[in-house]
Design a protein around this motif. Structure first.
Motif, PDB file in Angstrom:
ATOM      1  N   LEU A  53      43.349  55.633  74.634  1.00  0.00           N
ATOM      2  CA  LEU A  53      42.712  56.152  73.418  1.00  0.00           C
ATOM      3  C   LEU A  53      41.809  57.325  73.768  1.00  0.00           C
ATOM      4  N   LEU A  54      41.304  57.324  74.981  1.00  0.00           N
ATOM      5  CA  LEU A  54      40.536  58.464  75.468  1.00  0.00           C
ATOM      6  C   LEU A  54      41.285  59.051  76.657  1.00  0.00           C
ATOM      7  N   THR A  94      53.733  55.122  68.145  1.00  0.00           N
ATOM      8  CA  THR A  94      53.375  56.535  68.283  1.00  0.00           C
ATOM      9  C   THR A  94      52.635  56.982  67.026  1.00  0.00           C
ATOM     10  N   ARG A 130      46.343  62.174  67.900  1.00  0.00           N
ATOM     11  CA  ARG A 130      46.365  61.988  69.345  1.00  0.00           C
ATOM     12  C   ARG A 130      45.041  62.439  69.957  1.00  0.00           C
ATOM     13  N   SER A 131      44.235  63.096  69.146  1.00  0.00           N
ATOM     14  CA  SER A 131      42.954  63.571  69.669  1.00  0.00           C
ATOM     15  C   SER A 131      41.905  62.479  69.523  1.00  0.00           C
ATOM     16  N   GLU A 132      41.216  62.202  70.633  1.00  0.00           N
ATOM     17  CA  GLU A 132      40.193  61.151  70.603  1.00  0.00           C
ATOM     18  C   GLU A 132      39.051  61.513  69.663  1.00  0.00           C
TER      19      GLU A 132
END
Lengths: 244, 378
Positions: A50-51, B213, B370-372
């Motif tokens: 997740l990171l 996904t 997909r970006s934290e």
């Protein structure tokens, strides 16, 4: 088997993880012990992909999480903090949903859900919507979600927070059972007692780094202290942010 | 791959159908709007159309008995009271003398031209006066031995090509717009709940830690919101089908009927718009951190389709709107309901553009998740 190699991660201005390396083996309960703000949750989120780490990598059963996230997550179960329940679903629907998301067929998901519901003695609440559940009931639902698809690796983020004695015992028994079945159990905590009672291996974390690794026994011997608590304080150099 | 999308979609739909707020949002709009519109149209029609018998306050009526009789035949009668006071016909006191001498006799129409409700009545009175004037003029020429046609070098004939249905363009535009807009309203609450709401409840991180996904996640949420939007459209079409015939359209000389064929066309045309609405709403709400924040963003964003569709129906728009999303569909549907042929070319391009924008938004959203930073709101 979970392996973390030289992970560094900056969040904003804070260096949350700093060249962190450790591994957690199958058939063992590994505790990630550290004061509040040590980077435990950040570390677990990195293992889940997740990171994204600035440096280093995390592997699950030898699969790089960053490169093959879906394949790696297939072998993971997560008990998150906070739980993230869907309040309009019943535990049965909720657990079956995550079982299916892990690739189980409809039939297999239903069977596995029924099994885990009875294992955690949740039949009485299985078909009630999650809204209004007590903390213990929520914990059980989240726990069932993490183990329903029988992943080899189970990660728990602060699992005992806010639980009463009965719920803590259910959780403890389950973790020991998972260990006997050969699963790799990794949990983070800042509660000394449960770490001392459960863990085969303790990874002491402070300021995003590994301060020490070993069994509770070894850590005591290493520091020349009699209790894990004293050993811990000596290892991290402060008693800030620790619950006895 | 598809199995996971199906699992995700099924959960989204079950979850949403139990969310009172999401269901009611679409329901209120779909049921309320057609009824409200019908009520509005009924009131509007009653005000705009001139009554059968038009009472007019006539001053010096006794000076021009022939004119009064003529007007009477047209249903325009001398009256008194509040209604008649709004439209006054003043006949000059030297009317009989001037008429006898074959000069122009003066009559004055006194009314408030800015009063929308009176427009029709004023025009009717003017038309009747002109007709009487022309008739008198012809009689005067005949009395002098001249063929009245010398005064009509041009004989203008009007062939009105407007079918009765094409006349009420503006009203049709509004009615159609409220139906098309339902795809934006019906799915909006669900879009917020399943994106900003999911993050607020901390389930987004958990969901993403499972082997799915972000593409599968976005597709399933998109389909769920689209399904809700389409349900709203079906509902509003059904209600309109029964409600619109209750309006006395005949008084305006056209009618709006929501035929089964038109409903089908609307559903086909509305599907790409619903997908655009869903992707736009999800995209915006995922950028917001909380339910409330998403709501206030969306209120602003939803103004864009509103402006597009409204300008298309008012005919003040540049040509290019025919080819654009929402306004293109709106114009195509208006052509059809006016009884003209469907502009295939424009509709195809508008629909293609609509789907393209929806796809771009969905792809961007899958990438964004997909970006934290987005997932944890860092």
């Amino acid at each position: 088997m979970i392996k973390v190699s030289n992970i560094s991660k900056r969040i904003g201005k804070v260096q949350a993880l700093n060249q962190l390396s450790f591994s957690a083996d199958d058939g063992m309960i590994t505790g990630l012990l550290g004061p509040n703000g040590a980077g435990k949750t950040t570390c677990l989120r990195t293992i889940f992909g997740l990171l994204k780490p600035d440096e280093g990598y995390a592997e699950i059963d030898g699969i790089d999480v960053a490169k093959h996230p879906v394949a790696a997550k297939q072998q993971l179960g997560l008990f998150p903090d906070p739980f993230g329940l869907y309040e309009r679903l019943t535990p049965r629907e909720y657990i079956r949903y995550f079982a299916a998301l892990n690739g189980m067929s409809k039939q297999a998901a239903s069977t596995a859900t029924a099994e885990v519901l009875s294992k955690l003695r949740m039949e009485d609440i299985a078909d009630r919507r999650c809204k209004g559940f007590s903390q213990g009931q929520r914990m059980k639902t989240a726990l069932a979600q993490a183990i329903v698809h029988q992943p080899t690796n189970i990660i728990l983020d602060e699992p005992t927070r806010g639980l009463d004695v009965m719920s803590t015992r259910v959780l403890r028994d389950l973790l020991l059972q998972l260990k006997q079945q050969g699963h790799c159990v990794l949990f983070s905590s800042h509660v000394m007692q449960e770490v001392a009672a459960l863990c085969d291996r303790v990874i002491v974390m402070a300021n995003g780094k590994v301060a020490a690794i070993g069994s509770p026994q070894q850590l005591c011997e290493q520091t020349g202290q009699t209790s894990l608590e004293e050993a811990f304080i000596q290892l991290i150099g402060t008693d800030e942010g620790i619950a006895a | 791959m598809m199995a996971k999308v199906f699992t995700l979609l099924r959960k989204e739909l079950v979850d949403a159908s139990r969310d009172k707020r999401s269901v009611l949002a679409g329901l209120y709009y779909a049921i309320g709007t057609p009824l409200l519109m019908c009520g509005l149209f009924i009131v509007l029609i009653n005000q705009l159309s001139s009554p059968e018998d038009l009472p007019v306050k006539m001053i010096n009526a006794d000076k021009a008995p022939d004119l009064v009789r003529y007007l009477g035949q047209q249903g325009i009668n001398s009256g008194s009271g509040e209604k008649a006071d709004k439209l006054v016909l003043q006949i000059s006191s030297d009317y009989p003398q001037k008429m006898a001498r074959g000069e122009s006799a003066e009559v004055t129409v006194i009314a408030d031209n800015s009063d929308e409700k009176m427009q029709d009545s004023i025009r009717r009175l003017q038309k009747a006066l002109q007709a009487y004037s022309a008739e008198m003029g012809s009689l005067r020429l005949i009395a002098r031995g001249i063929d009245p046609r010398v005064l009509q070098p041009l004989k203008v004939e009007m062939h009105d090509q407007a079918t009765p249905d094409s006349k009420g363009g503006m009203i049709l535009g509004i009615a159609l717009f409220t139906m098309l807009y339902s795809v934006f309203i019906s799915g909006m609450n669900l879009a917020i709940d399943t994106s900003a709401g999911e993050r607020e409840r901390n389930s987004l991180g958990l969901l993403l830690s499972h082997p799915v996904t972000t593409g599968q996640l976005v597709i399933s949420k998109l389909l769920a919101v689209t399904a809700f939007a389409m349900l709203g459209l079906i509902l509003i079409l059904l209600i309109s089908h029964f409600a619109y015939p209750l309006v006395p359209w005949a008084e305006l000389g056209f009618s709006i009927s929501i035929s089964p064929q038109f409903m089908l066309l609307m559903l086909v045309v509305g599907l790409p718009v619903a997908m655009l609405a869903a992707s736009l709403q999800l995209f915006v709400s995922f950028m917001a951190k909380t339910f409330k924040e998403a709501q206030s963003y969306l209120t602003m964003v939803m103004f864009i389709p509103l402006a597009l569709a409204m300008s298309a129906s008012y005919n003040i728009a540049p040509e290019v709107l025919k080819w654009l999303p929402v306004s293109g569909q709106q114009q195509a549907l208006m052509e059809v309901i006016k009884g003209k042929t469907l502009p295939w070319m424009e509709l195809a391009i508008a629909s293609g553009l609509t789907l393209l924008i929806a796809a771009i938004l969905a792809t961007a959203l899958a990438r964004m998740l997909r970006s934290e930073k987005v997932v944890f709101g860092l």
